[in-house]
Design a protein around this motif. Structure first.
Motif, PDB file in Angstrom:
ATOM      1  N   LYS A 196       0.845  -1.193   0.000  1.00  0.00           N
ATOM      2  CA  LYS A 196       0.000   0.000   0.000  1.00  0.00           C
ATOM      3  C   LYS A 196       0.885   1.248   0.000  1.00  0.00           C
ATOM      4  CE  LYS A 196      -3.719  -2.466   0.151  1.00  0.00           C
ATOM      5  NZ  LYS A 196      -4.542  -2.613  -1.084  1.00  0.00           N
ATOM      6  N   LYS A 197       0.824   1.959  -1.097  1.00  0.00           N
ATOM      7  CA  LYS A 197       1.633   3.174  -1.254  1.00  0.00           C
ATOM      8  C   LYS A 197       0.852   4.369  -0.712  1.00  0.00           C
ATOM      9  CE  LYS A 197       3.799   1.323  -5.447  1.00  0.00           C
ATOM     10  NZ  LYS A 197       3.993   1.539  -6.908  1.00  0.00           N
ATOM     11  N   ILE A 198       1.453   5.032   0.254  1.00  0.00           N
ATOM     12  CA  ILE A 198       0.792   6.149   0.932  1.00  0.00           C
ATOM     13  C   ILE A 198       1.615   7.418   0.702  1.00  0.00           C
ATOM     14  CG2 ILE A 198      -0.017   7.033   3.149  1.00  0.00           C
ATOM     15  CD1 ILE A 198      -0.180   4.108   4.103  1.00  0.00           C
ATOM     16  N   LEU A 199       0.989   8.448   0.145  1.00  0.00           N
ATOM     17  CA  LEU A 199       1.682   9.672  -0.241  1.00  0.00           C
ATOM     18  C   LEU A 199       1.440  10.795   0.763  1.00  0.00           C
ATOM     19  CD1 LEU A 199       3.200  11.462  -2.359  1.00  0.00           C
ATOM     20  CD2 LEU A 199       0.959  11.879  -3.415  1.00  0.00           C
ATOM     21  N   TYR A 200       2.525  11.399   1.220  1.00  0.00           N
ATOM     22  CA  TYR A 200       2.443  12.618   2.035  1.00  0.00           C
ATOM     23  C   TYR A 200       2.989  13.751   1.170  1.00  0.00           C
ATOM     24  CZ  TYR A 200       1.874  15.077   6.500  1.00  0.00           C
ATOM     25  OH  TYR A 200       1.431  15.912   7.510  1.00  0.00           O
ATOM     26  N   LEU A 201       2.107  14.480   0.535  1.00  0.00           N
ATOM     27  CA  LEU A 201       2.485  15.562  -0.376  1.00  0.00           C
ATOM     28  C   LEU A 201       2.664  16.833   0.448  1.00  0.00           C
ATOM     29  CD1 LEU A 201       2.859  16.201  -3.415  1.00  0.00           C
ATOM     30  CD2 LEU A 201       0.423  16.720  -3.504  1.00  0.00           C
ATOM     31  N   SER A 202       3.912  17.152   0.741  1.00  0.00           N
ATOM     32  CA  SER A 202       4.157  18.232   1.689  1.00  0.00           C
ATOM     33  C   SER A 202       5.584  18.734   1.587  1.00  0.00           C
ATOM     34  CB  SER A 202       3.893  17.739   3.123  1.00  0.00           C
ATOM     35  OG  SER A 202       4.424  18.631   4.074  1.00  0.00           O
ATOM     36  N   GLY A 203       5.771  19.972   2.037  1.00  0.00           N
ATOM     37  CA  GLY A 203       7.104  20.508   2.194  1.00  0.00           C
ATOM     38  C   GLY A 203       7.677  20.131   3.547  1.00  0.00           C
ATOM     39  N   PRO A 204       8.900  20.589   3.853  1.00  0.00           N
ATOM     40  CA  PRO A 204       9.573  20.195   5.096  1.00  0.00           C
ATOM     41  C   PRO A 204       9.197  21.094   6.264  1.00  0.00           C
ATOM     42  CG  PRO A 204      11.066  21.495   3.756  1.00  0.00           C
ATOM     43  CD  PRO A 204       9.789  21.379   2.972  1.00  0.00           C
ATOM     44  N   HIS A 205       8.395  20.604   7.158  1.00  0.00           N
ATOM     45  CA  HIS A 205       8.040  21.353   8.366  1.00  0.00           C
ATOM     46  C   HIS A 205       7.749  20.335   9.464  1.00  0.00           C
ATOM     47  CE1 HIS A 205       6.294  24.085  11.200  1.00  0.00           C
ATOM     48  NE2 HIS A 205       6.422  25.112  10.371  1.00  0.00           N
ATOM     49  N   GLU A 221       4.627  -4.131   7.355  1.00  0.00           N
ATOM     50  CA  GLU A 221       5.679  -4.090   6.342  1.00  0.00           C
ATOM     51  C   GLU A 221       5.149  -3.819   4.944  1.00  0.00           C
ATOM     52  OE1 GLU A 221       5.830  -8.953   5.583  1.00  0.00           O
ATOM     53  OE2 GLU A 221       7.509  -7.921   6.578  1.00  0.00           O
ATOM     54  N   ASN A 222       3.821  -3.877   4.768  1.00  0.00           N
ATOM     55  CA  ASN A 222       3.228  -3.627   3.447  1.00  0.00           C
ATOM     56  C   ASN A 222       2.911  -2.149   3.212  1.00  0.00           C
ATOM     57  OD1 ASN A 222       3.236  -6.373   2.692  1.00  0.00           O
ATOM     58  ND2 ASN A 222       1.370  -6.726   3.890  1.00  0.00           N
ATOM     59  N   PHE A 223       3.103  -1.316   4.231  1.00  0.00           N
ATOM     60  CA  PHE A 223       2.913   0.119   4.063  1.00  0.00           C
ATOM     61  C   PHE A 223       4.211   0.738   3.546  1.00  0.00           C
ATOM     62  CE2 PHE A 223      -0.344   0.415   7.800  1.00  0.00           C
ATOM     63  CZ  PHE A 223      -1.273  -0.262   7.017  1.00  0.00           C
ATOM     64  N   LYS A 224       4.093   1.537   2.503  1.00  0.00           N
ATOM     65  CA  LYS A 224       5.258   2.250   1.974  1.00  0.00           C
ATOM     66  C   LYS A 224       4.917   3.738   1.892  1.00  0.00           C
ATOM     67  CE  LYS A 224       8.209   0.332  -0.687  1.00  0.00           C
ATOM     68  NZ  LYS A 224       8.997  -0.292  -1.784  1.00  0.00           N
ATOM     69  N   LEU A 225       5.735   4.575   2.511  1.00  0.00           N
ATOM     70  CA  LEU A 225       5.481   6.016   2.557  1.00  0.00           C
ATOM     71  C   LEU A 225       6.258   6.738   1.460  1.00  0.00           C
ATOM     72  CD1 LEU A 225       4.193   8.445   4.069  1.00  0.00           C
ATOM     73  CD2 LEU A 225       6.316   8.571   5.408  1.00  0.00           C
ATOM     74  N   TYR A 226       5.551   7.538   0.675  1.00  0.00           N
ATOM     75  CA  TYR A 226       6.164   8.379  -0.353  1.00  0.00           C
ATOM     76  C   TYR A 226       6.083   9.832   0.103  1.00  0.00           C
ATOM     77  CZ  TYR A 226       6.299   4.439  -3.597  1.00  0.00           C
ATOM     78  OH  TYR A 226       6.577   3.235  -4.187  1.00  0.00           O
TER      79      TYR A 226
END
Length: 363
Positions: A196-205, A221-226
């Motif tokens: 499961k690809k999980i996207l955090y669309l964000s700048g650095p804060h 282990e099946n979670f992948k953070l982008y």
């Protein structure tokens, strides 16, 4: 017809940039365009957009001195020469030297309104004090404006309860998906996959709390953070947090992305996440709903007031249960997506949002 200065100089990235581009997209074919001058940063995508579409603009160097020029001189001078009726800052405060016309500002500093949240608590004492002083200056300048635009009824209510702006006129122009992201509505549903690809669309804060996700991801282990972070200290902090739990392979950094690339990135993931300590309104919410992606959020009042049932809520201090909640949400994602469509239908379209801004400008 009113002469209007649209101040986009404070906008440089993220959701603010998306919304600024959306505004310009509608201004192109607006008969009022000839009565408008836009302030933008030199060599920015906003300047390129104005130049390409024959929108009157003034570009100012992207620097501290450039900002001072706008605040102390240019805003008033251009308003005087242009004989402007209104000075409208899409996101930001009233200039330090106030133009001699109606001033309207979009206020998105939710930490100033929700002052009970220790927004700068992660900083060393002296850095925290500096941030707090800057916030006091933003509040002072915003109070000097004639009209303030907030993005949610929740923030307006909090501002009224806390008497944040004294007797300033407050109004709400609700958020909408940016018009530059229309492709989101046409994205295919995610392909079924164990990973499961999980996207955090964000700048650095640090208040985005990305560094706290490793505590959760270690339990599945099946979670992948982008993530979409630039090189720097915060990215290093995030990387080290995943290394600490031995799950470095579950973190992928795509680097900063341009607004036009957002749809293609979202098309490759299964869900979007935003667990920020505080937001005015997150573009991540509408991006997830528009693209039929599962939305994962933090359990906070400001989120509940905008997302209702259209997201799975997690407690980031309880990694094991948070991981279980996310896993269960994937199993029942169709229900969350249905609620997302419902929440999206309650928000204005990008064109309606643009028209709402003009209603305020012409009031």
């Amino acid at each position: 017809m009113n002469r209007v200065i649209i101040n986009l100089y404070p906008v440089s990235q993220g959701g603010g940039l998306q919304n600024a581009l959306s505004f310009l997209n509608f201004l192109v074919s607006d008969p009022r365009k000839d009565k408008v001058i836009v302030l933008v940063r030199a060599n920015s995508v906003l300047e390129l957009n104005c130049n390409k579409n024959n929108i009157n603009y003034i570009s100012i160097k992207d620097s501290f001195l450039g900002r001072l020029k706008v605040e102390l001189y240019l805003a008033r001078q251009v308003s005087k020469v242009f004989k402007a009726d209104t000075f409208f800052t899409l996101f930001g405060n009233t200039p330090l030297v106030k133009p001699q016309c109606l001033t309207i500002s979009g206020f998105a500093f939710s930490n100033i309104i929700e002052s009970d949240v220790d927004f700068w608590g992660f900083l060393p004492f002296y850095q925290k004090v500096i941030k707090q002083l800057k916030d006091k200056m933003r509040l002072y300048l915003s109070k000097r404006g004639d009209i303030l635009i907030l993005e949610t009824e929740h923030l307006k209510k909090q501002a009224e309860i806390n008497k944040t702006f004294d007797f300033n006129k407050l109004c709400v122009v609700k958020m909408a998906p940016s018009s530059i992201l229309n492709e989101l509505y046409e994205l295919p549903k995610p392909k079924k996959s164990k990973i499961k690809k999980i996207l955090y669309l964000s700048g650095p804060h640090p208040n985005k709390n990305i560094h706290k996700l490793a505590v959760i991801f270690q339990y599945n282990e099946n979670f992948k953070l982008y993530v979409t972070l630039p090189m720097g200290d915060y990215l290093e902090q995030v990387i080290k947090s995943f290394e600490y739990y031995g799950i470095s392979e579950q973190l992928v950094n795509l680097g900063p992305v341009s607004p036009g690339d957002v749809p293609s990135i979202i098309s490759s993931v299964d869900a979007m996440i935003n667990i920020a300590t505080l937001e005015s309104f997150s573009n991540n919410w509408v991006e997830a709903w528009a693209s039929n992606r599962l939305l994962i959020v933090i359990e906070k009042e400001y989120v509940r007031s905008s997302c209702n049932n259209a997201a799975v809520y997690i407690d980031i201090t309880d990694g094991k249960n948070a991981a279980r909640n996310i896993e269960h949400a994937f199993e029942t994602s169709a229900l969350y997506i249905e609620w997302g469509i419902h929440e999206l239908s309650r928000l204005p379209s990008p064109r309606q949002r643009y028209d709402e801004f003009w209603k305020v400008i012409n009031a």
